[in-house]
Write a protein that holds these residues in place. Sequence first.
Motif, mmCIF file in Angstrom:
data_model
loop_
_atom_site.group_PDB
_atom_site.id
_atom_site.type_symbol
_atom_site.label_atom_id
_atom_site.label_comp_id
_atom_site.label_asym_id
_atom_site.label_seq_id
_atom_site.Cartn_x
_atom_site.Cartn_y
_atom_site.Cartn_z
ATOM 1 N N GLY A 111 4.424 3.312 2.006
ATOM 2 C CA GLY A 111 5.563 3.994 0.956
ATOM 3 C C GLY A 111 6.026 2.453 -0.598
ATOM 4 N N GLY A 112 5.259 2.456 -0.119
ATOM 5 C CA GLY A 112 4.988 1.173 -0.645
ATOM 6 C C GLY A 112 6.134 -0.321 -0.749
ATOM 7 N N SER B 232 1.194 -0.758 -0.259
ATOM 8 C CA SER B 232 0.092 0.176 0.318
ATOM 9 C C SER B 232 0.625 1.276 0.156
ATOM 10 C CB SER B 232 -0.790 -0.390 0.924
ATOM 11 O OG SER B 232 -1.258 1.587 1.046
ATOM 12 N N HIS B 233 0.702 2.437 -1.031
ATOM 13 C CA HIS B 233 1.288 3.731 -0.855
ATOM 14 C C HIS B 233 1.009 4.109 1.125
ATOM 15 C CE1 HIS B 233 -3.870 4.585 -0.183
ATOM 16 N NE2 HIS B 233 -3.066 5.799 -0.162
#
Length: 72
Positions: free
Chosen positions: A44-45, A40-41
């Motif tokens: 921050g990946g 997920s974003h």
Amino acid sequence: MPEFRAGDRVKILSCETDPWAAGKEGRVLDDLREDQMIPSHLTGGRWSVRVDGRGWLSPGTALCLSYEIRKI
């Protein structure tokens, strides 16, 4: 298909956000859908990795980018 799956054993080569984890081993915690390539974003990946050998007084989860970890 994601590069890593929940439960995969990995070696942490480096970890910008959690440098204490570099050189250690652990397990990936993220369980992604088949159509997701990275976490997920919200992270921050970064992949959540439960680091082996951490005591209950210390944080035991590191957030690492794909190029910072390798399957073992």
